[in-house]
Design a protein around this motif. Structure first.
Motif, PDB file in Angstrom:
ATOM      1  N   TYR A  59       0.849  -1.186   0.000  1.00 46.68           N
ATOM      2  CA  TYR A  59       0.000   0.000   0.000  1.00 46.68           C
ATOM      3  C   TYR A  59       0.882   1.232   0.000  1.00 46.68           C
ATOM      4  O   TYR A  59       2.044   1.184   0.416  1.00 46.68           O
ATOM      5  CB  TYR A  59      -0.922   0.001   1.226  1.00 46.68           C
ATOM      6  CG  TYR A  59      -0.169   0.084   2.529  1.00 46.68           C
ATOM      7  CD1 TYR A  59       0.312  -1.060   3.134  1.00 46.68           C
ATOM      8  CD2 TYR A  59       0.067   1.318   3.132  1.00 46.68           C
ATOM      9  CE1 TYR A  59       1.024  -0.989   4.317  1.00 46.68           C
ATOM     10  CE2 TYR A  59       0.769   1.399   4.303  1.00 46.68           C
ATOM     11  CZ  TYR A  59       1.247   0.241   4.894  1.00 46.68           C
ATOM     12  OH  TYR A  59       1.966   0.326   6.055  1.00 46.68           O
ATOM     13  N   CYS A  60       0.318   2.339  -0.464  1.00 47.94           N
ATOM     14  CA  CYS A  60       1.068   3.582  -0.492  1.00 47.94           C
ATOM     15  C   CYS A  60       0.909   4.279   0.845  1.00 47.94           C
ATOM     16  O   CYS A  60      -0.208   4.518   1.303  1.00 47.94           O
ATOM     17  CB  CYS A  60       0.556   4.475  -1.613  1.00 47.94           C
ATOM     18  SG  CYS A  60       1.336   6.092  -1.597  1.00 47.94           S
ATOM     19  N   LYS A  61       2.057   4.608   1.456  1.00 47.49           N
ATOM     20  CA  LYS A  61       1.995   5.194   2.785  1.00 47.49           C
ATOM     21  C   LYS A  61       1.526   6.636   2.763  1.00 47.49           C
ATOM     22  O   LYS A  61       1.062   7.147   3.771  1.00 47.49           O
ATOM     23  CB  LYS A  61       3.363   5.110   3.451  1.00 47.49           C
ATOM     24  CG  LYS A  61       3.614   3.709   3.953  1.00 47.49           C
ATOM     25  CD  LYS A  61       4.991   3.561   4.538  1.00 47.49           C
ATOM     26  CE  LYS A  61       5.195   2.099   4.905  1.00 47.49           C
ATOM     27  NZ  LYS A  61       6.594   1.737   5.056  1.00 47.49           N
ATOM     28  N   SER A  62       1.652   7.302   1.639  1.00 47.60           N
ATOM     29  CA  SER A  62       1.186   8.680   1.635  1.00 47.60           C
ATOM     30  C   SER A  62      -0.250   8.806   1.156  1.00 47.60           C
ATOM     31  O   SER A  62      -0.967   9.684   1.610  1.00 47.60           O
ATOM     32  CB  SER A  62       2.127   9.593   0.848  1.00 47.60           C
ATOM     33  OG  SER A  62       2.554   8.979  -0.319  1.00 47.60           O
ATOM     34  N   CYS A  63      -0.690   7.928   0.251  1.00 48.92           N
ATOM     35  CA  CYS A  63      -2.078   8.011  -0.211  1.00 48.92           C
ATOM     36  C   CYS A  63      -2.995   7.085   0.574  1.00 48.92           C
ATOM     37  O   CYS A  63      -4.211   7.160   0.424  1.00 48.92           O
ATOM     38  CB  CYS A  63      -2.197   7.641  -1.685  1.00 48.92           C
ATOM     39  SG  CYS A  63      -1.159   8.582  -2.779  1.00 48.92           S
ATOM     40  N   ASN A  64      -2.426   6.181   1.337  1.00 41.21           N
ATOM     41  CA  ASN A  64      -3.233   5.168   2.030  1.00 41.21           C
ATOM     42  C   ASN A  64      -4.078   4.342   1.075  1.00 41.21           C
ATOM     43  O   ASN A  64      -5.215   3.989   1.377  1.00 41.21           O
ATOM     44  CB  ASN A  64      -4.142   5.815   3.082  1.00 41.21           C
ATOM     45  CG  ASN A  64      -3.369   6.224   4.296  1.00 41.21           C
ATOM     46  OD1 ASN A  64      -2.669   5.412   4.901  1.00 41.21           O
ATOM     47  ND2 ASN A  64      -3.454   7.491   4.652  1.00 41.21           N
ATOM     48  N   LYS A  87       5.122   1.021  -7.500  1.00 44.35           N
ATOM     49  CA  LYS A  87       5.148   2.475  -7.538  1.00 44.35           C
ATOM     50  C   LYS A  87       3.731   3.011  -7.637  1.00 44.35           C
ATOM     51  O   LYS A  87       2.981   2.648  -8.541  1.00 44.35           O
ATOM     52  CB  LYS A  87       5.973   2.947  -8.733  1.00 44.35           C
ATOM     53  CG  LYS A  87       6.252   4.419  -8.712  1.00 44.35           C
ATOM     54  CD  LYS A  87       7.215   4.787  -9.816  1.00 44.35           C
ATOM     55  CE  LYS A  87       7.477   6.275  -9.785  1.00 44.35           C
ATOM     56  NZ  LYS A  87       8.320   6.698 -10.900  1.00 44.35           N
ATOM     57  N   CYS A  88       3.399   3.865  -6.710  1.00 45.88           N
ATOM     58  CA  CYS A  88       2.072   4.468  -6.689  1.00 45.88           C
ATOM     59  C   CYS A  88       1.937   5.441  -7.845  1.00 45.88           C
ATOM     60  O   CYS A  88       2.782   6.312  -8.040  1.00 45.88           O
ATOM     61  CB  CYS A  88       1.861   5.197  -5.357  1.00 45.88           C
ATOM     62  SG  CYS A  88       0.325   6.128  -5.298  1.00 45.88           S
ATOM     63  N   GLU A  89       0.872   5.301  -8.623  1.00 46.67           N
ATOM     64  CA  GLU A  89       0.708   6.145  -9.797  1.00 46.67           C
ATOM     65  C   GLU A  89       0.327   7.570  -9.449  1.00 46.67           C
ATOM     66  O   GLU A  89       0.531   8.479 -10.229  1.00 46.67           O
ATOM     67  CB  GLU A  89      -0.360   5.549 -10.727  1.00 46.67           C
ATOM     68  CG  GLU A  89       0.250   4.697 -11.798  1.00 46.67           C
ATOM     69  CD  GLU A  89      -0.793   4.107 -12.717  1.00 46.67           C
ATOM     70  OE1 GLU A  89      -1.966   4.521 -12.637  1.00 46.67           O
ATOM     71  OE2 GLU A  89      -0.424   3.230 -13.511  1.00 46.67           O
ATOM     72  N   ARG A  90      -0.249   7.752  -8.305  1.00 45.60           N
ATOM     73  CA  ARG A  90      -0.690   9.101  -7.959  1.00 45.60           C
ATOM     74  C   ARG A  90       0.440   9.959  -7.409  1.00 45.60           C
ATOM     75  O   ARG A  90       0.660  11.061  -7.860  1.00 45.60           O
ATOM     76  CB  ARG A  90      -1.847   9.056  -6.960  1.00 45.60           C
ATOM     77  CG  ARG A  90      -2.429  10.433  -6.770  1.00 45.60           C
ATOM     78  CD  ARG A  90      -3.827  10.395  -6.251  1.00 45.60           C
ATOM     79  NE  ARG A  90      -3.835  10.324  -4.806  1.00 45.60           N
ATOM     80  CZ  ARG A  90      -4.929  10.461  -4.083  1.00 45.60           C
ATOM     81  NH1 ARG A  90      -6.084  10.646  -4.672  1.00 45.60           N
ATOM     82  NH2 ARG A  90      -4.879  10.392  -2.791  1.00 45.60           N
ATOM     83  N   CYS A  91       1.158   9.431  -6.427  1.00 43.66           N
ATOM     84  CA  CYS A  91       2.177  10.280  -5.811  1.00 43.66           C
ATOM     85  C   CYS A  91       3.593   9.828  -6.137  1.00 43.66           C
ATOM     86  O   CYS A  91       4.549  10.515  -5.826  1.00 43.66           O
ATOM     87  CB  CYS A  91       1.987  10.333  -4.299  1.00 43.66           C
ATOM     88  SG  CYS A  91       2.449   8.801  -3.488  1.00 43.66           S
ATOM     89  N   GLY A  92       3.728   8.671  -6.766  1.00 42.03           N
ATOM     90  CA  GLY A  92       5.054   8.225  -7.180  1.00 42.03           C
ATOM     91  C   GLY A  92       5.864   7.551  -6.083  1.00 42.03           C
ATOM     92  O   GLY A  92       7.022   7.214  -6.293  1.00 42.03           O
TER      93      GLY A  92
HETATM   94 ZN   LIG Z   1       0.610   7.312  -3.340  1.00 43.96          ZN
END
Ligand SMILES: [Zn+2]
Length: 107
Positions: A59-64, A87-92
């Motif tokens: 999971y992405c730690k910044s977007c949850n 790699k999270c597509e929203r925040c990278g």
């Molecule tokens: Zn993210």
């Protein structure tokens, strides 16, 4: 003495985390409030009971958000280092998940 109860509570917590992450994954939009709400709750439980969740579901730690390959995450394998990079597509943000042999859910 207390250890048995603790272990039971932790495995229950582990189950809850699993369910929450499944719910987040099955939700259409991983960045929606619903899906991120599930992840936030799972993270809360995981930090409270000191259970790691990263290796089960990245999971992405910044977007949850849960990171789903082909949906909102790109994946590459760092074979020499034995981990997969999501790699999270929203925040990278990048999440490294080791793919060493699973130890039997001992958490
Ligand atoms: Zn993210």
């Amino acid at each position: 003495m207390h250890e048995d109860t603790k272990r039971q509570v932790r495995s229950l917590a582990g189950e809850r985390i699993k369910v929450l992450l499944e719910l987040a994954k099955s939700y259409g939009d991983p960045y929606s409030d619903f899906a991120t709400g599930y992840v936030k709750l799972a993270r809360k439980i995981s930090s409270h009971y000191k259970i790691s969740i990263g290796n089960r579901t990245p999971y992405c730690k910044s977007c949850n958000c849960v990171l789903i390959p082909g949906k909102n995450a790109s994946v590459r394998v760092a074979s020499s280092k034995k981990f997969v990079v999501y790699k999270c597509e929203r925040c990278g943000a990048e999440v490294h998940v080791s793919y060493k042999k699973k130890s039997r859910d001992a958490a």
